[in-house]
Design an enzyme around this catalytic site. Structure first.
Site, PDB file in Angstrom:
ATOM      1  N   HIS A  76       0.815  -1.214   0.000  1.00 53.61           N
ATOM      2  CA  HIS A  76       0.000   0.000   0.000  1.00 53.61           C
ATOM      3  C   HIS A  76       0.853   1.270   0.000  1.00 53.61           C
ATOM      4  O   HIS A  76       0.337   2.376   0.131  1.00 53.61           O
ATOM      5  CB  HIS A  76      -0.926  -0.015   1.228  1.00 53.61           C
ATOM      6  CG  HIS A  76      -2.107   0.877   1.117  1.00 53.61           C
ATOM      7  ND1 HIS A  76      -2.227   2.054   1.839  1.00 53.61           N
ATOM      8  CD2 HIS A  76      -3.230   0.780   0.359  1.00 53.61           C
ATOM      9  CE1 HIS A  76      -3.372   2.630   1.551  1.00 53.61           C
ATOM     10  NE2 HIS A  76      -4.014   1.886   0.663  1.00 53.61           N
ATOM     11  N   LYS A 109       3.103   4.461  -1.123  1.00 58.46           N
ATOM     12  CA  LYS A 109       3.118   5.426  -2.224  1.00 58.46           C
ATOM     13  C   LYS A 109       4.350   6.309  -2.040  1.00 58.46           C
ATOM     14  O   LYS A 109       4.333   7.260  -1.249  1.00 58.46           O
ATOM     15  CB  LYS A 109       1.862   6.292  -2.229  1.00 58.46           C
ATOM     16  CG  LYS A 109       0.533   5.506  -2.183  1.00 58.46           C
ATOM     17  CD  LYS A 109      -0.091   5.612  -0.846  1.00 58.46           C
ATOM     18  CE  LYS A 109      -1.500   5.071  -0.775  1.00 58.46           C
ATOM     19  NZ  LYS A 109      -1.807   3.808  -1.403  1.00 58.46           N
ATOM     20  N   ASP A 154      16.579  10.315  -8.746  1.00 59.29           N
ATOM     21  CA  ASP A 154      18.024  10.600  -8.756  1.00 59.29           C
ATOM     22  C   ASP A 154      18.635  10.465  -7.364  1.00 59.29           C
ATOM     23  O   ASP A 154      19.725  11.003  -7.126  1.00 59.29           O
ATOM     24  CB  ASP A 154      18.311  12.006  -9.302  1.00 59.29           C
ATOM     25  CG  ASP A 154      17.910  12.140 -10.761  1.00 59.29           C
ATOM     26  OD1 ASP A 154      17.809  11.097 -11.446  1.00 59.29           O
ATOM     27  OD2 ASP A 154      17.695  13.278 -11.213  1.00 59.29           O
ATOM     28  N   HIS A 163      -8.824  11.386   1.033  1.00 57.96           N
ATOM     29  CA  HIS A 163      -7.904  10.250   1.152  1.00 57.96           C
ATOM     30  C   HIS A 163      -6.656  10.601   1.977  1.00 57.96           C
ATOM     31  O   HIS A 163      -5.683   9.859   1.969  1.00 57.96           O
ATOM     32  CB  HIS A 163      -7.510   9.803  -0.261  1.00 57.96           C
ATOM     33  CG  HIS A 163      -6.949   8.422  -0.338  1.00 57.96           C
ATOM     34  ND1 HIS A 163      -5.711   8.141  -0.892  1.00 57.96           N
ATOM     35  CD2 HIS A 163      -7.455   7.213   0.064  1.00 57.96           C
ATOM     36  CE1 HIS A 163      -5.478   6.849  -0.846  1.00 57.96           C
ATOM     37  NE2 HIS A 163      -6.523   6.255  -0.263  1.00 57.96           N
ATOM     38  N   LYS A 221      -3.831  11.121   4.914  1.00 57.45           N
ATOM     39  CA  LYS A 221      -3.324  10.237   5.973  1.00 57.45           C
ATOM     40  C   LYS A 221      -2.179  10.974   6.668  1.00 57.45           C
ATOM     41  O   LYS A 221      -1.009  10.646   6.468  1.00 57.45           O
ATOM     42  CB  LYS A 221      -2.824   8.905   5.378  1.00 57.45           C
ATOM     43  CG  LYS A 221      -3.883   8.194   4.518  1.00 57.45           C
ATOM     44  CD  LYS A 221      -3.311   7.004   3.806  1.00 57.45           C
ATOM     45  CE  LYS A 221      -4.218   6.497   2.712  1.00 57.45           C
ATOM     46  NZ  LYS A 221      -5.636   6.460   2.995  1.00 57.45           N
ATOM     47  N   ASP A 262       1.504  20.098  18.171  1.00 58.40           N
ATOM     48  CA  ASP A 262       2.201  21.354  18.425  1.00 58.40           C
ATOM     49  C   ASP A 262       3.710  21.210  18.292  1.00 58.40           C
ATOM     50  O   ASP A 262       4.428  22.214  18.334  1.00 58.40           O
ATOM     51  CB  ASP A 262       1.843  21.870  19.819  1.00 58.40           C
ATOM     52  CG  ASP A 262       2.129  20.832  20.893  1.00 58.40           C
ATOM     53  OD1 ASP A 262       3.038  21.034  21.707  1.00 58.40           O
ATOM     54  OD2 ASP A 262       1.432  19.784  20.914  1.00 58.40           O
TER      55      ASP A 262
END
Length: 683
Positions: free
Chosen positions: A393, A395, A400, A608, A610, A615
């Site tokens: 899952h 992403k 480079d 979507h 996440k 603080d």
């Protein structure tokens, strides 16, 4: 008979010349044959020469310099027994001289041909000492040496040279000092003996090679020297990784090339001044955010910039690839951004840029992957279901090994126009890029055929950043501490902390507030059979709000795929704010309108995001908040600490920007209270 015995005993006590002694022997024989009356005259004839010799020696000057005649060497023939006796008798009164003795080695003691011929002629070492006995003499003795027939002429030459040197040294020393040469000692104790030893050492070896040189130049010796480092390195790898399987798996890892060794080198100097970070978002076209602040660059533009500026490599880990609208079998005008990204990816290999992809093995369609492979992409399918029971899952992008992207957006055209997404883009941060590259390398290793999770990951993939040892660098000119987390724990290499640990520690670190924006929040194992309660994050939030009075706000997505059980857990949290507890917990739902599209686009129009911001810290991840995503499913998280940012910073820190994004969404017209969940979610 008495006279004969007397003459022989006196001849042994008094040194005489050989000719005189022979004459005495003859006279003695004649005396034994003559009658008794001639005994007195014959005795006088024998005594007279001995007395004359004594008289002549008494008149000699004792300080006069004598030059002894050299004796024949043992190798040149043994002297007669009478000659030996004369030498012994004469040594009693003559001045010191040099005796050279060389002993041959029996034939059966010949050395093997593999022994060093340079060592076959051993060099005598010299030991000198001052003695007071005038009868002492300088002796050069050579112990039996193991010499081959080829080296014997050289030994005889060395012995002859040594004999002449010792004779000259003896003449110079006189009666003041006496030296003794021995082969037992290793250290010279006189300067003259030391010089003599140095002369002997400098004798030519007539082309006899050194033993170590011969072995070094031999083929077997060279091979042994080359093999030792290889065996040592292999032993170290096995010791570090504990598992031969992990070592064999690492042999296929591209970073073991020379450039890979350099890329895995740790260090933060390259990130200290040039690193910059940008928040990027995707705002669905159905949301009117023109009047809402702040605004950030779009994820589509960020991806296109990364692909356009790539010079050597692009590495992408994704759940799936549907950048074109072929998956819905209709032509959608808003899919053109996804198509543009796909065309840029397909053209990378033709520009000399290596495209590496790790994707979950279960794909709705592999058309895009197959086309990228035909154009030169290196694609690995990771079967997470058989490895851990979850999915890939993650992403992430690594470009480079200098620029990275981490966020919620999938490689999906809807993530660019139809779904609300958020991510972070870091430029010129080679240190964090190298660390993220190591997580990507683990996915690539698991994408090989027959791959399995090793007992211990190779040391070359160990984390360069963690909760206890974050990277210290500058983000947009402001000091920051940063580290990466990963899930599940089985995919965490040495030093890497899990996503769950990063989330819980961020909540526990908060002093004033915790703001959370995720699509799903369920304190249970969703895909387990049967389902089970999992209160790890839920307990951390309750403790922060009720024990430390930290303000907790949760912004959760509400759409047609939301599960009804999630709202029950959210309600249990919201109840803690009632009397008499007054725990500062508040929950809201974010709704993305669809505006009645016909036909509706599947898996679109949802928040979507996440991420979490406090603080003190900012956390941007790729996982939904339920047990499955942290124990079975692969994900990654980015934690940034800028709590000690300088007051005179040129702009807001990433943490401050993320806080502003949350407040914007929290107060937007697209937020509804938890009580209206029936309007946006199906039962």
């Amino acid at each position: 008979m008495r006279r004969e015995e007397l003459a022989r005993s006196e001849s042994r006590d008094t040194p005489v010349r050989r000719s005189t002694r022979l004459q005495q022997d003859k006279v003695g024989e004649q005396a034994s044959r003559e009658p008794q009356g001639s005994e007195g005259s014959r005795a006088a004839d024998i005594v007279t020469p001995r007395e004359s010799i004594k008289a002549s020696r008494k008149q000699a000057d004792p300080d006069q310099d004598w030059s002894p005649s050299p004796l024949p060497l043992l190798g040149e023939g043994e002297p007669h027994e009478d000659s030996k006796r004369a030498v012994s008798e004469r040594d009693t009164h003559l001045f010191p001289f040099v005796r050279l003795r060389r002993l041959d080695v029996p034939q059966e003691e010949e050395p093997s041909p593999h022994q060093n011929r340079a060592e076959e002629v051993s060099e005598p070492t010299i030991e000198s000492e001052e003695v007071k006995d005038k009868r002492s003499r300088l002796k050069v003795r050579k112990t039996p040496q193991r010499r081959s027939p080829k080296t014997r002429p050289l030994a005889e030459k060395a012995t002859a040279i040594l004999q002449g040197m010792v004779e000259n040294e003896n003449l110079a020393l006189g009666k003041q000092t006496r030296t003794r040469v021995t082969t037992r000692s290793k250290t010279p104790t006189s300067k003259k003996a030391s010089s003599l030893e140095s002369k002997m050492t400098a004798l030519p070896t007539e082309g006899t090679p050194k033993k170590w040189t011969k072995r070094f130049l031999s083929r077997s010796g060279v091979c042994s020297l080359l093999l030792l480092p290889v065996l040592g390195f292999a032993g170290w790898l096995l010791w570090e990784h504990r598992s031969p399987g992990s070592f064999l798996g690492l042999m296929g890892y591209r970073s073991w090339r020379w450039s890979g060794f350099l890329s895995l080198r740790s260090g933060t100097a390259e990130c200290s001044t040039q690193c910059s970070v940008v928040l990027v978002e995707s705002i669905p076209i159905t949301l009117d955010y023109a009047s809402l602040n702040p605004h950030h660059p779009t994820i589509y533009q960020a991806w296109m910039d990364l692909l356009a500026g790539a010079n050597s490599s692009v590495e992408i880990a994704a759940f799936y690839f549907t950048l074109r609208d072929s998956d819905i079998h209709i032509q959608d005008p808003f899919s053109k951004q996804g198509k543009a990204v796909f065309e840029s990816l397909r053209g990378l290999p033709s520009r000399g840029v290596k495209l590496s992809i790790a994707v979950n093995s279960a794909q709705i369609s592999k058309n895009e992957m197959d086309e990228l492979v035909r154009h030169g992409a290196d694609v690995r399918y990771v079967d997470m279901k058989s490895l851990t029971g979850g999915v890939l899952h993650t992403k992430l992008w690594v470009v480079d090994q200098k620029h990275i992207y981490i966020g919620s957006a999938n490689m999906d055209w809807r993530s660019l126009t139809q779904v609300k997404e958020l991510g972070a883009l870091l430029y010129n941060c080679s240190c964090i890029a190298r660390d993220l590259h190591r997580i990507f390398a683990i996915y690539r290793m698991l994408g090989k055929e027959g791959a399995s999770i090793p007992a211990a990951w190779p040391a070359g993939l160990a984390a360069e950043s963690s909760l206890t040892h974050p990277l210290e660098l500058h983000l947009n000119g402001t000091g920051a501490q940063l580290y990466l987390s990963s899930s599940p724990p089985a995919l965490c290499s040495t030093g890497r902390i899990s996503d769950l640990t990063a989330i819980v520690s961020t909540i526990e670190d908060a002093k004033h507030f915790v703001y959370i924006s995720v699509m799903d929040y369920e304190p249970q194992c969703i895909f387990c059979k049967p389902k089970r309660f999992w209160p790890v994050i839920d307990d951390a939030l309750r403790s922060a709000a009720c024990d430390r009075k930290v303000k907790v706000h949760l912004l959760i997505s509400c759409w047609q795929h939301s599960r009804s059980t999630m709202f029950v857990f959210l309600t249990s949290l919201r109840i803690l704010s009632y009397e008499p507890l007054h725990c500062p917990i508040e929950v809201k739902l974010f709704v993305v309108p669809s505006e009645g599209e016909q036909p509706p686009i599947p898996y679109a129009h949802v928040n979507h995001n996440k991420y979490m911001v406090t603080d003190r810290l900012a956390y941007i991840g790729t996982s939904n908040w339920s047990e499955d995503y942290f124990t079975n499913t692969a994900g990654v998280g980015l934690v940034i600490n800028q709590s000690e940012a300088a007051a005179g910073a040129s702009g807001p820190t990433l943490r401050q920007q993320l806080e502003e994004v949350f407040i914007r969404d929290w107060t937007s017209p697209y937020v509804v209270p938890l009580s209206r969940r029936q309007e946006c979610a199906k039962k």
